[in-house]
Design a protein around this motif. Structure first.
Motif, PDB file in Angstrom:
ATOM      1  N   TYR A  16     -20.847   9.280 -15.314  1.00  0.00           N
ATOM      2  CA  TYR A  16     -20.655   8.371 -16.443  1.00  0.00           C
ATOM      3  C   TYR A  16     -21.987   8.213 -17.166  1.00  0.00           C
ATOM      4  CZ  TYR A  16     -16.339   7.258 -14.033  1.00  0.00           C
ATOM      5  OH  TYR A  16     -15.118   7.351 -13.423  1.00  0.00           O
ATOM      6  N   VAL A  17     -21.999   8.517 -18.471  1.00  0.00           N
ATOM      7  CA  VAL A  17     -23.260   8.549 -19.213  1.00  0.00           C
ATOM      8  C   VAL A  17     -23.131   7.868 -20.571  1.00  0.00           C
ATOM      9  CG1 VAL A  17     -23.962  10.682 -18.073  1.00  0.00           C
ATOM     10  CG2 VAL A  17     -22.773  10.803 -20.255  1.00  0.00           C
ATOM     11  N   ARG A  18     -24.232   7.278 -21.021  1.00  0.00           N
ATOM     12  CA  ARG A  18     -24.298   6.722 -22.378  1.00  0.00           C
ATOM     13  C   ARG A  18     -24.556   7.827 -23.394  1.00  0.00           C
ATOM     14  NH1 ARG A  18     -27.962   1.257 -22.605  1.00  0.00           N
ATOM     15  NH2 ARG A  18     -26.593  -0.017 -21.333  1.00  0.00           N
ATOM     16  N   ASP A  19     -25.461   8.723 -23.042  1.00  0.00           N
ATOM     17  CA  ASP A  19     -25.923   9.783 -23.946  1.00  0.00           C
ATOM     18  C   ASP A  19     -25.047  11.034 -23.818  1.00  0.00           C
ATOM     19  OD1 ASP A  19     -26.783  10.133 -21.337  1.00  0.00           O
ATOM     20  OD2 ASP A  19     -28.725  10.952 -21.890  1.00  0.00           O
ATOM     21  N   PHE A  20     -23.779  10.872 -24.089  1.00  0.00           N
ATOM     22  CA  PHE A  20     -22.776  11.906 -23.844  1.00  0.00           C
ATOM     23  C   PHE A  20     -23.110  13.228 -24.548  1.00  0.00           C
ATOM     24  CE2 PHE A  20     -18.770  14.031 -24.986  1.00  0.00           C
ATOM     25  CZ  PHE A  20     -18.274  14.277 -23.723  1.00  0.00           C
ATOM     26  N   ASN A  21     -23.414  13.205 -25.822  1.00  0.00           N
ATOM     27  CA  ASN A  21     -23.641  14.452 -26.564  1.00  0.00           C
ATOM     28  C   ASN A  21     -24.859  15.209 -26.067  1.00  0.00           C
ATOM     29  OD1 ASN A  21     -21.343  14.233 -28.199  1.00  0.00           O
ATOM     30  ND2 ASN A  21     -22.417  12.866 -29.603  1.00  0.00           N
ATOM     31  N   GLU A  22     -25.933  14.482 -25.734  1.00  0.00           N
ATOM     32  CA  GLU A  22     -27.131  15.128 -25.199  1.00  0.00           C
ATOM     33  C   GLU A  22     -26.843  15.771 -23.850  1.00  0.00           C
ATOM     34  OE1 GLU A  22     -31.831  14.129 -24.369  1.00  0.00           O
ATOM     35  OE2 GLU A  22     -30.408  12.473 -24.493  1.00  0.00           O
ATOM     36  N   ARG A  23     -26.145  15.053 -22.994  1.00  0.00           N
ATOM     37  CA  ARG A  23     -25.809  15.612 -21.676  1.00  0.00           C
ATOM     38  C   ARG A  23     -24.857  16.796 -21.823  1.00  0.00           C
ATOM     39  NH1 ARG A  23     -26.379  12.100 -17.043  1.00  0.00           N
ATOM     40  NH2 ARG A  23     -27.784  10.473 -17.688  1.00  0.00           N
ATOM     41  N   ARG A  24     -23.910  16.677 -22.724  1.00  0.00           N
ATOM     42  CA  ARG A  24     -22.954  17.773 -22.943  1.00  0.00           C
ATOM     43  C   ARG A  24     -23.692  19.046 -23.363  1.00  0.00           C
ATOM     44  NH1 ARG A  24     -17.136  17.816 -25.946  1.00  0.00           N
ATOM     45  NH2 ARG A  24     -16.821  20.019 -25.572  1.00  0.00           N
ATOM     46  N   ARG A  25     -24.635  18.923 -24.294  1.00  0.00           N
ATOM     47  CA  ARG A  25     -25.417  20.097 -24.708  1.00  0.00           C
ATOM     48  C   ARG A  25     -26.143  20.708 -23.509  1.00  0.00           C
ATOM     49  NH1 ARG A  25     -26.123  16.984 -29.177  1.00  0.00           N
ATOM     50  NH2 ARG A  25     -28.062  16.066 -28.447  1.00  0.00           N
ATOM     51  N   PHE A  26     -26.701  19.861 -22.645  1.00  0.00           N
ATOM     52  CA  PHE A  26     -27.421  20.365 -21.467  1.00  0.00           C
ATOM     53  C   PHE A  26     -26.505  21.198 -20.570  1.00  0.00           C
ATOM     54  CE2 PHE A  26     -28.642  19.896 -17.012  1.00  0.00           C
ATOM     55  CZ  PHE A  26     -29.929  20.395 -17.028  1.00  0.00           C
ATOM     56  N   TYR A  27     -25.346  20.653 -20.213  1.00  0.00           N
ATOM     57  CA  TYR A  27     -24.457  21.354 -19.284  1.00  0.00           C
ATOM     58  C   TYR A  27     -23.821  22.593 -19.902  1.00  0.00           C
ATOM     59  CZ  TYR A  27     -25.271  17.748 -15.904  1.00  0.00           C
ATOM     60  OH  TYR A  27     -25.889  16.917 -15.002  1.00  0.00           O
ATOM     61  N   GLU A  28     -23.651  22.607 -21.206  1.00  0.00           N
ATOM     62  CA  GLU A  28     -23.069  23.779 -21.860  1.00  0.00           C
ATOM     63  C   GLU A  28     -24.116  24.812 -22.244  1.00  0.00           C
ATOM     64  OE1 GLU A  28     -20.451  22.441 -25.035  1.00  0.00           O
ATOM     65  OE2 GLU A  28     -19.517  21.017 -23.638  1.00  0.00           O
ATOM     66  N   GLN A  29     -25.219  24.381 -22.849  1.00  0.00           N
ATOM     67  CA  GLN A  29     -26.199  25.334 -23.367  1.00  0.00           C
ATOM     68  C   GLN A  29     -27.271  25.711 -22.355  1.00  0.00           C
ATOM     69  OE1 GLN A  29     -27.611  23.638 -27.062  1.00  0.00           O
ATOM     70  NE2 GLN A  29     -25.539  23.497 -27.870  1.00  0.00           N
ATOM     71  N   THR A  30     -27.734  24.763 -21.552  1.00  0.00           N
ATOM     72  CA  THR A  30     -28.784  25.065 -20.580  1.00  0.00           C
ATOM     73  C   THR A  30     -28.196  25.634 -19.297  1.00  0.00           C
ATOM     74  OG1 THR A  30     -30.174  23.319 -21.508  1.00  0.00           O
ATOM     75  CG2 THR A  30     -30.731  24.095 -19.298  1.00  0.00           C
ATOM     76  N   GLY A  32     -24.762  26.296 -18.729  1.00  0.00           N
ATOM     77  CA  GLY A  32     -23.777  27.316 -19.076  1.00  0.00           C
ATOM     78  C   GLY A  32     -22.468  27.236 -18.323  1.00  0.00           C
ATOM     79  N   TRP A  33     -22.097  26.055 -17.833  1.00  0.00           N
ATOM     80  CA  TRP A  33     -20.824  25.930 -17.128  1.00  0.00           C
ATOM     81  C   TRP A  33     -19.667  25.975 -18.116  1.00  0.00           C
ATOM     82  CZ3 TRP A  33     -22.912  21.433 -13.742  1.00  0.00           C
ATOM     83  CH2 TRP A  33     -23.528  21.975 -12.603  1.00  0.00           C
ATOM     84  N   PRO A  34     -18.611  26.718 -17.796  1.00  0.00           N
ATOM     85  CA  PRO A  34     -17.457  26.789 -18.692  1.00  0.00           C
ATOM     86  C   PRO A  34     -16.650  25.491 -18.698  1.00  0.00           C
ATOM     87  CG  PRO A  34     -17.220  28.335 -16.841  1.00  0.00           C
ATOM     88  CD  PRO A  34     -18.507  27.617 -16.662  1.00  0.00           C
ATOM     89  N   ILE A  35     -16.069  25.206 -19.849  1.00  0.00           N
ATOM     90  CA  ILE A  35     -15.250  24.009 -20.025  1.00  0.00           C
ATOM     91  C   ILE A  35     -13.843  24.281 -19.521  1.00  0.00           C
ATOM     92  CG2 ILE A  35     -14.204  22.474 -21.740  1.00  0.00           C
ATOM     93  CD1 ILE A  35     -16.699  23.020 -23.490  1.00  0.00           C
ATOM     94  N   ILE A  36     -13.326  23.363 -18.694  1.00  0.00           N
ATOM     95  CA  ILE A  36     -11.941  23.418 -18.228  1.00  0.00           C
ATOM     96  C   ILE A  36     -11.050  22.684 -19.216  1.00  0.00           C
ATOM     97  CG2 ILE A  36     -10.325  22.661 -16.446  1.00  0.00           C
ATOM     98  CD1 ILE A  36     -12.685  22.845 -14.451  1.00  0.00           C
ATOM     99  N   TYR A  45     -16.139  20.458 -16.469  1.00  0.00           N
ATOM    100  CA  TYR A  45     -16.796  21.762 -16.313  1.00  0.00           C
ATOM    101  C   TYR A  45     -16.424  22.393 -14.979  1.00  0.00           C
ATOM    102  CZ  TYR A  45     -19.717  20.107 -20.118  1.00  0.00           C
ATOM    103  OH  TYR A  45     -20.167  19.620 -21.310  1.00  0.00           O
ATOM    104  N   ASP A  46     -16.267  23.693 -15.001  1.00  0.00           N
ATOM    105  CA  ASP A  46     -16.026  24.475 -13.788  1.00  0.00           C
ATOM    106  C   ASP A  46     -17.371  24.949 -13.269  1.00  0.00           C
ATOM    107  OD1 ASP A  46     -15.320  26.241 -11.800  1.00  0.00           O
ATOM    108  OD2 ASP A  46     -14.091  27.518 -13.079  1.00  0.00           O
ATOM    109  N   VAL A  51     -15.639  20.575  -9.718  1.00  0.00           N
ATOM    110  CA  VAL A  51     -15.490  20.220 -11.118  1.00  0.00           C
ATOM    111  C   VAL A  51     -16.436  19.064 -11.416  1.00  0.00           C
ATOM    112  CG1 VAL A  51     -13.894  19.281 -12.845  1.00  0.00           C
ATOM    113  CG2 VAL A  51     -13.080  20.974 -11.181  1.00  0.00           C
ATOM    114  N   LEU A  52     -17.171  19.171 -12.521  1.00  0.00           N
ATOM    115  CA  LEU A  52     -17.992  18.060 -12.994  1.00  0.00           C
ATOM    116  C   LEU A  52     -17.269  17.435 -14.168  1.00  0.00           C
ATOM    117  CD1 LEU A  52     -20.592  16.350 -13.154  1.00  0.00           C
ATOM    118  CD2 LEU A  52     -21.473  18.077 -14.725  1.00  0.00           C
ATOM    119  N   ASP A  53     -16.932  16.150 -14.042  1.00  0.00           N
ATOM    120  CA  ASP A  53     -16.365  15.378 -15.142  1.00  0.00           C
ATOM    121  C   ASP A  53     -17.509  14.610 -15.787  1.00  0.00           C
ATOM    122  OD1 ASP A  53     -13.897  16.209 -14.225  1.00  0.00           O
ATOM    123  OD2 ASP A  53     -13.143  14.213 -13.796  1.00  0.00           O
TER     124      ASP A  53
END
Length: 120
Positions: A16-30, A32-36, A45-46, A51-53
């Motif tokens: 659970y995070v306040r800074d959702f968009n920043e964290r989302r960029r990290f897990y996707e771009q840095t 590289g986990w695929p989105i379920i 994320y897979d 699974v990371l929610d």
């Protein structure tokens, strides 16, 4: 053999995070986990083994969480070379006496991720 009623068939970590968009960029771009799946206030994320929610929560406390994760990967040296300049390193690549090689980074909110590969 009968399965225990507490046998886990899927493990999900909910962050659970306040800074959702920043964290989302990290897990996707840095990382590289695929989105379920994704929705307006969350994304799943897979990680390969679990699974990371990632869930937006404007009331989440901005402090260092009292937990972290360790993730076994097939080639920790390769991953280290990919991530070492793209995220904050807490513990650099090292060989551990208990039989693995690991490193630890943090996401933008301070959540620790240790990646390791067995050496034995």
């Amino acid at each position: 053999m009968t399965e225990s009623p507490t046998h886990v068939t899927e493990f999900r970590l909910k962050l659970y995070v306040r800074d959702f968009n920043e964290r989302r960029r990290f897990y996707e771009q840095t990382i590289g986990w695929p989105i379920i799946d994704q929705w307006d206030k969350g994304v799943m994320y897979d990680t390969g083994a679990a699974v990371l929610d990632l869930l937006h929560d404007s009331a989440a406390e901005p402090h260092h969480p009292s937990c972290d994760v360790s993730l076994r990967v097939s080639d920790v040296q390769w991953l280290w070379n990919e991530l070492k300049g793209r995220s904050e390193v807490i513990v650099g690549l090292r060989d551990n006496s208990w039989g693995d090689t690991s490193f630890c980074i943090v996401d933008p909110g301070g959540f620790r991720l240790t990646f390791f590969s067995p050496t034995r």
